[in-house]
Design a protein around this motif. Structure first.
Motif, mmCIF file in Angstrom:
data_model
loop_
_atom_site.group_PDB
_atom_site.id
_atom_site.type_symbol
_atom_site.label_atom_id
_atom_site.label_comp_id
_atom_site.label_asym_id
_atom_site.label_seq_id
_atom_site.Cartn_x
_atom_site.Cartn_y
_atom_site.Cartn_z
ATOM 1 N N GLY A 97 -11.856 2.650 4.043
ATOM 2 C CA GLY A 97 -13.093 3.078 4.706
ATOM 3 C C GLY A 97 -14.181 3.469 3.736
ATOM 4 O O GLY A 97 -15.050 4.284 4.072
ATOM 5 N N THR A 98 -14.169 2.876 2.532
ATOM 6 C CA THR A 98 -15.161 3.217 1.512
ATOM 7 C C THR A 98 -16.581 2.927 1.975
ATOM 8 O O THR A 98 -17.510 3.683 1.684
ATOM 9 C CB THR A 98 -14.865 2.436 0.210
ATOM 10 O OG1 THR A 98 -13.522 2.709 -0.193
ATOM 11 C CG2 THR A 98 -15.809 2.846 -0.899
ATOM 12 N N ASP A 99 -16.758 1.817 2.673
ATOM 13 C CA ASP A 99 -18.074 1.457 3.221
ATOM 14 C C ASP A 99 -18.056 1.655 4.725
ATOM 15 O O ASP A 99 -17.480 0.844 5.470
ATOM 16 C CB ASP A 99 -18.407 0.000 2.889
ATOM 17 C CG ASP A 99 -19.854 -0.360 3.232
ATOM 18 O OD1 ASP A 99 -20.459 0.330 4.073
ATOM 19 O OD2 ASP A 99 -20.365 -1.339 2.660
ATOM 20 N N PRO A 100 -18.658 2.733 5.231
ATOM 21 C CA PRO A 100 -18.617 3.023 6.672
ATOM 22 C C PRO A 100 -19.376 2.005 7.516
ATOM 23 O O PRO A 100 -19.210 1.972 8.737
ATOM 24 C CB PRO A 100 -19.268 4.412 6.770
ATOM 25 C CG PRO A 100 -20.119 4.526 5.559
ATOM 26 C CD PRO A 100 -19.417 3.753 4.480
ATOM 27 N N GLU A 101 -20.187 1.169 6.866
ATOM 28 C CA GLU A 101 -20.941 0.161 7.603
ATOM 29 C C GLU A 101 -20.119 -1.093 7.895
ATOM 30 O O GLU A 101 -20.534 -1.947 8.674
ATOM 31 C CB GLU A 101 -22.198 -0.236 6.812
ATOM 32 C CG GLU A 101 -23.139 0.914 6.495
ATOM 33 C CD GLU A 101 -23.694 1.545 7.760
ATOM 34 O OE1 GLU A 101 -24.021 0.783 8.697
ATOM 35 O OE2 GLU A 101 -23.796 2.788 7.809
ATOM 36 N N LEU A 102 -18.953 -1.217 7.256
ATOM 37 C CA LEU A 102 -18.128 -2.409 7.407
ATOM 38 C C LEU A 102 -16.881 -2.109 8.230
ATOM 39 O O LEU A 102 -16.414 -0.962 8.276
ATOM 40 C CB LEU A 102 -17.707 -2.937 6.031
ATOM 41 C CG LEU A 102 -18.815 -3.458 5.116
ATOM 42 C CD1 LEU A 102 -18.237 -3.824 3.752
ATOM 43 C CD2 LEU A 102 -19.514 -4.662 5.746
ATOM 44 N N PRO A 103 -16.319 -3.132 8.885
ATOM 45 C CA PRO A 103 -15.055 -2.930 9.599
ATOM 46 C C PRO A 103 -13.965 -2.465 8.643
ATOM 47 O O PRO A 103 -13.942 -2.851 7.475
ATOM 48 C CB PRO A 103 -14.735 -4.324 10.164
ATOM 49 C CG PRO A 103 -16.016 -5.075 10.132
ATOM 50 C CD PRO A 103 -16.815 -4.514 8.993
ATOM 51 N N ARG A 104 -13.073 -1.656 9.152
ATOM 52 C CA ARG A 104 -11.997 -1.106 8.321
ATOM 53 C C ARG A 104 -10.720 -1.909 8.539
ATOM 54 O O ARG A 104 -10.248 -2.052 9.673
ATOM 55 C CB ARG A 104 -11.767 0.362 8.656
ATOM 56 C CG ARG A 104 -10.797 1.073 7.732
ATOM 57 C CD ARG A 104 -10.895 2.572 7.916
ATOM 58 N NE ARG A 104 -10.019 3.293 7.000
ATOM 59 C CZ ARG A 104 -10.092 4.598 6.771
ATOM 60 N NH1 ARG A 104 -11.013 5.329 7.383
ATOM 61 N NH2 ARG A 104 -9.255 5.180 5.927
ATOM 62 N N GLY A 105 -10.174 -2.445 7.464
ATOM 63 C CA GLY A 105 -8.972 -3.262 7.554
ATOM 64 C C GLY A 105 -7.699 -2.457 7.380
ATOM 65 O O GLY A 105 -7.708 -1.220 7.365
ATOM 66 N N THR A 106 -6.604 -3.193 7.249
ATOM 67 C CA THR A 106 -5.278 -2.597 7.095
ATOM 68 C C THR A 106 -4.549 -3.312 5.972
ATOM 69 O O THR A 106 -4.568 -4.544 5.906
ATOM 70 C CB THR A 106 -4.458 -2.731 8.393
ATOM 71 O OG1 THR A 106 -5.127 -2.050 9.454
ATOM 72 C CG2 THR A 106 -3.059 -2.151 8.218
ATOM 73 N N VAL A 107 -3.905 -2.554 5.076
ATOM 74 C CA VAL A 107 -3.085 -3.131 4.011
ATOM 75 C C VAL A 107 -1.711 -2.475 4.066
ATOM 76 O O VAL A 107 -1.599 -1.252 4.047
ATOM 77 C CB VAL A 107 -3.711 -2.912 2.622
ATOM 78 C CG1 VAL A 107 -2.767 -3.408 1.518
ATOM 79 C CG2 VAL A 107 -5.059 -3.616 2.517
ATOM 80 N N VAL A 108 -0.682 -3.314 4.140
ATOM 81 C CA VAL A 108 0.697 -2.836 4.106
ATOM 82 C C VAL A 108 1.385 -3.490 2.916
ATOM 83 O O VAL A 108 1.432 -4.725 2.811
ATOM 84 C CB VAL A 108 1.468 -3.167 5.395
ATOM 85 C CG1 VAL A 108 2.879 -2.581 5.325
ATOM 86 C CG2 VAL A 108 0.732 -2.641 6.623
#
Length: 237
Positions: A93-104
């Motif tokens: 969530g570093t850039d609040p303007e962009l969608p937040r992804g998921t990394v596993v």
């Protein structure tokens, strides 16, 4: 961008490393590390190992990792590819303007904690229990991208090691059937050899596009290559 990072970076190993008594093989390894611009760049840019630049180069060219994407990193330890994925899909969530992804990230070894990634240390990606955990952690139980830089411990017998890695890569096609969304992508490392064509054929049966890559950060004298498979379509059984 990745090339600029390599060119700008400068890292000096401690002189005591050179003075300490070492075997000839250790001295050759150390000299190679000292001359390697990607080793220096990984320190300068706080990546956990030089392999980060392989993924950066591939992603700069093919745009696999987009903000908001869900990514599974197989053989993740020590976490360099997961670091790149976290940055590219914005999972921290570093850039609040962009969608937040998921990394596993998954590995049989321990993976040090990484902000923005959910890590399954000491887990076997082929284990049904691990795959059940993946389904819980991934949004809607599906990934946009499966990454794999995993490899078996080298035995010293090239053909045997090649066969083991091909078998590991083939297991990722089974994993894709369980978690990869339609039109998703798979990037996996393999060692070139007699069975590479078998792996490529299996990938072509499940993906619309398959190509072999050798990034600049992959050492020229290594048999290491990567298959990039895109446009996943669930194979007919």
């Amino acid at each position: 961008m990745w090339r600029q990072c390599v060119q700008r970076s400068c890292f000096h190993f401690s002189s005591c490393l050179m003075k300490k008594s070492r075997t000839p093989a250790e001295q050759r390894w150390l000299q190679r590390q000292l001359r390697d611009p990607y080793v220096k760049a990984s320190h300068q840019n706080n990546f956990r190992c030089r392999s980060a630049f392989k993924l950066l180069e591939i992603d700069d060219q093919f745009r696999l990792l987009q903000p908001g994407h869900s990514v599974v990193d197989c053989g993740a330890a020590p976490g360099a590819w997961s670091q790149v994925a976290v940055q590219r899909v914005n999972s921290a969530g570093t850039d609040p303007e962009l969608p937040r992804g998921t990394v596993v990230g998954i590995d049989l070894l321990n993976i040090p904690p990484l902000d923005g990634a959910r890590l399954l240390s000491c887990h076997d990606v082929t284990d049904p229990a691990t795959q059940a955990k993946l389904l819980e952690l991934l949004p809607a139980g599906r990934a946009h991208v499966i990454l794999s830089d995993m490899a078996p411990n080298a035995s010293g017998f090239r053909d045997m090691d090649h066969e083991k890695l091909i078998t590991m890569c083939l297991s990722l096609i089974d994993l894709a059937e369980k978690i990869l969304q339609p039109s998703g992508s798979l990037l996996c490392k393999y060692w070139d050899g007699a069975l590479a064509g078998t792996l490529q054929g299996q990938l072509c049966g499940a993906f619309g596009s398959v190509r072999s890559l050798k990034p600049h950060a992959s050492r020229k004298d290594s048999a290491e290559r990567y298959f990039l498979a895109r446009m996943y379509r669930k194979p007919v059984r």
